[in-house]
Design an enzyme around this catalytic site. Structure first.
Site, PDB file in Angstrom:
ATOM      1  N   CYS A   1     120.677 -32.732 -54.848  1.00 39.12           N
ATOM      2  CA  CYS A   1     119.471 -33.449 -55.277  1.00 39.12           C
ATOM      3  C   CYS A   1     118.468 -33.584 -54.140  1.00 39.12           C
ATOM      4  CB  CYS A   1     119.825 -34.825 -55.839  1.00 39.12           C
ATOM      5  SG  CYS A   1     120.580 -35.927 -54.633  1.00 39.12           S
TER       6      CYS A   1
ATOM      7  N   ASP B   1     118.583 -35.698 -51.703  1.00 44.05           N
ATOM      8  CA  ASP B   1     118.411 -37.071 -51.237  1.00 44.05           C
ATOM      9  C   ASP B   1     119.136 -37.308 -49.918  1.00 44.05           C
ATOM     10  OD1 ASP B   1     116.910 -37.472 -53.402  1.00 44.05           O
ATOM     11  OD2 ASP B   1     118.364 -38.617 -54.538  1.00 44.05           O
TER      12      ASP B   1
ATOM     13  N   CYS C   1     117.000 -41.439 -54.940  1.00 41.02           N
ATOM     14  CA  CYS C   1     116.612 -41.867 -56.275  1.00 41.02           C
ATOM     15  C   CYS C   1     116.846 -43.372 -56.433  1.00 41.02           C
ATOM     16  CB  CYS C   1     117.422 -41.109 -57.311  1.00 41.02           C
ATOM     17  SG  CYS C   1     119.149 -41.607 -57.291  1.00 41.02           S
TER      18      CYS C   1
ATOM     19  N   CYS D   1     125.289 -40.666 -56.851  1.00 39.13           N
ATOM     20  CA  CYS D   1     124.305 -41.327 -55.986  1.00 39.13           C
ATOM     21  C   CYS D   1     124.965 -42.444 -55.190  1.00 39.13           C
ATOM     22  CB  CYS D   1     123.169 -41.896 -56.815  1.00 39.13           C
ATOM     23  SG  CYS D   1     122.507 -40.737 -58.023  1.00 39.13           S
TER      24      CYS D   1
HETATM   25 FE1  FES Z   1     120.316 -37.818 -55.494  1.00 42.30          FE
HETATM   26 FE2  FES Z   1     120.613 -39.975 -56.889  1.00 42.30          FE
HETATM   27  S1  FES Z   1     119.815 -38.114 -57.586  1.00 42.30           S
HETATM   28  S2  FES Z   1     121.131 -39.657 -54.882  1.00 42.30           S
END
Ligand code: FES
Length: 143
Positions: free
Chosen positions: A34, A36, A59, A103
């Site tokens: 993702c 992140d 997110c 996440c």
């Molecule tokens: Fe990447 Fe939530 S979508 S941490």
């Protein structure tokens, strides 16, 4: 898909956002899938976590889980903090939708990475703590 009130609260009003100056330990991990990133810094004195802060390019679920995770580890010993798993954090938040479970791993792994950094700096071994991974996705892929 619905988020619990607690998740919304920690997302809208995240606790412990920021960075601790001269932290005892700092850990940064990411999830390549993702994109992140999560950074956790800890202030540890006499084996007790006095303060915990986080910064994230993440997110909403990552924000909420790291907010809760940092709240939960404050005042705990290192060993107690290791019990603050992503599952424990999700329970404290009254659950997360299944697609958002990964996440919560970001918060747990960043916390572990910060503890690892602390252990290395102080030349100690924290029992039960595994070396940090850079990409959380690898680690939790099959969970
Ligand atoms: Fe990447 Fe939530 S979508 S941490």
């Amino acid at each position: 898909m619905e988020y619990s009130e607690k998740v919304m609260d920690h997302f809208m009003n995240p606790r412990n956002v920021g960075e601790i100056e001269n932290a005892s330990g700092v850990g940064t991990v990411g999830n390549a899938k993702c994109g992140d990133i999560m950074k956790v810094s800890l202030q540890i004195e006499d084996g007790v976590i006095q303060d915990a802060k986080f910064l994230t390019f993440g997110c909403g679920a990552a924000v909420a889980t790291s907010s809760m995770a940092t709240e939960l580890v404050k005042g705990k010993t290192i060993q107690e903090a290791l019990e603050v798993t992503n599952k424990a954090v999700m329970e404290a938040l009254d659950g997360l939708p299944p697609v958002k479970v990964h996440c919560s791993c970001l918060a747990e792994e960043a916390l572990h990475a910060a503890l690892w950094d602390y252990a290395e700096k102080n030349h100690i071994v924290i029992e039960g703590l595994k070396p940090p991974v850079n990409d959380v996705d690898e680690l939790h892929h099959h969970e």
